[in-house]
Design a protein around this motif. Structure first.
Motif, short mmCIF file in Angstrom:
data_model
loop_
_atom_site.label_atom_id
_atom_site.label_comp_id
_atom_site.label_asym_id
_atom_site.label_seq_id
_atom_site.Cartn_x
_atom_site.Cartn_y
_atom_site.Cartn_z
N TRP A 43 0.85 -1.48 0.31
CA TRP A 43 0.23 0.12 0.29
C TRP A 43 0.78 1.29 -0.15
CZ3 TRP A 43 -1.81 2.46 4.53
CH2 TRP A 43 -2.57 4.04 4.61
N ILE A 44 0.48 2.37 -0.83
CA ILE A 44 1.51 3.29 -0.64
C ILE A 44 1.11 4.08 -0.11
CG2 ILE A 44 2.06 4.97 -2.11
CD1 ILE A 44 3.71 2.04 -2.69
N ARG A 45 -0.72 4.66 -0.70
CA ARG A 45 -1.42 5.69 -0.43
C ARG A 45 -2.35 5.56 -0.22
NH1 ARG A 45 1.82 8.18 -3.60
NH2 ARG A 45 0.90 9.47 -5.02
N GLU A 46 -3.36 6.16 0.61
CA GLU A 46 -5.14 6.95 -0.28
C GLU A 46 -5.48 5.14 -0.88
OE1 GLU A 46 -5.11 9.75 -1.74
OE2 GLU A 46 -4.55 11.22 -0.73
N GLN B 202 -3.75 3.65 -3.01
CA GLN B 202 -2.76 3.57 -4.79
C GLN B 202 -1.85 2.20 -3.76
OE1 GLN B 202 0.98 6.17 -5.41
NE2 GLN B 202 -0.07 6.16 -7.06
N PHE B 203 -1.94 1.27 -4.73
CA PHE B 203 -0.75 0.30 -4.51
C PHE B 203 0.07 -0.31 -5.45
CE2 PHE B 203 -5.39 -0.50 -3.17
CZ PHE B 203 -5.50 -0.62 -1.44
N LEU B 204 1.31 -0.70 -4.84
CA LEU B 204 2.00 -0.67 -5.87
C LEU B 204 2.46 -2.53 -6.03
CD1 LEU B 204 4.37 -0.64 -7.62
CD2 LEU B 204 6.33 -0.44 -5.83
N MET B 205 2.45 -3.83 -6.30
CA MET B 205 1.99 -4.32 -6.98
C MET B 205 3.50 -5.22 -7.71
SD MET B 205 -1.87 -5.25 -7.97
CE MET B 205 -1.95 -4.85 -9.36
N ILE C 129 3.56 -2.98 -11.05
CA ILE C 129 2.89 -2.38 -11.55
C ILE C 129 1.52 -1.76 -10.52
CG2 ILE C 129 0.32 -3.27 -12.59
CD1 ILE C 129 1.54 -5.91 -12.77
N VAL C 130 1.31 -0.47 -11.01
CA VAL C 130 0.25 0.18 -10.32
C VAL C 130 -0.74 0.08 -10.26
CG1 VAL C 130 0.12 2.67 -9.68
CG2 VAL C 130 2.71 1.84 -10.73
N MET C 131 -1.62 -0.06 -9.23
CA MET C 131 -2.95 -0.61 -9.51
C MET C 131 -3.67 0.88 -8.49
SD MET C 131 -5.68 -3.13 -7.32
CE MET C 131 -5.32 -3.16 -5.91
#
Length: 134
Positions: free
Chosen positions: A10-13, A15-18, A26-28
């Protein structure tokens, strides 16, 4: 069987980095990255397309391009279950034989693509193709 591990941070809000099993990122993040629900049909067409190209190469077909779309139908309410996925392959090349393209798609979907094999029991999947002579 060897386990395959993918990861998510989890990056923030929202936004996730997979990372896939090889570490590819992959940015989700909707709307500034891939939508989580789009990953399912994307995985399906990515898996089958990889196999289609490999089979057509073995068949000595002169493929110049492959474009694939997946049109999904989902329930309108949570949890928005996938009900149907229609896959359309557009194969471009010189002197492509319809029977070989058809067989490559059939083998990819029915024998080699693990995503297709997993989903076909839960989702109605149909596919078709067109050949573009170049």
């Amino acid at each position: 069987m060897t386990p395959e591990t993918v990861s998510l941070d989890w990056i923030r809000e929202r936004q996730f980095l997979m990372h896939d099993r090889s570490g590819f990122p992959i940015v989700m993040d909707h709307p500034n990255g891939v939508n989580a629900s789009d990953l399912l049909p994307l995985s399906l067409i990515g898996c089958s397309s990889y196999d289609v190209i490999a089979i057509l190469e073995k068949q000595k077909q002169n493929v110049m391009d492959l474009a694939v779309t997946a049109e999904s139908t989902r329930d309108p309410n949570p949890p928005w279950i996938f009900r149907k996925i229609r896959v359309h392959y557009k194969v471009s090349g010189h002197g492509l034989l319809e029977a070989k393209v058809s067989k490559a798609i059939e083998l990819a979907e029915e024998k080699y693509c693990g995503v297709f094999a997993t989903l076909k029991e839960a989702v109605e999947i149909t596919s078709d193709f067109e050949i573009i002579e170049v």
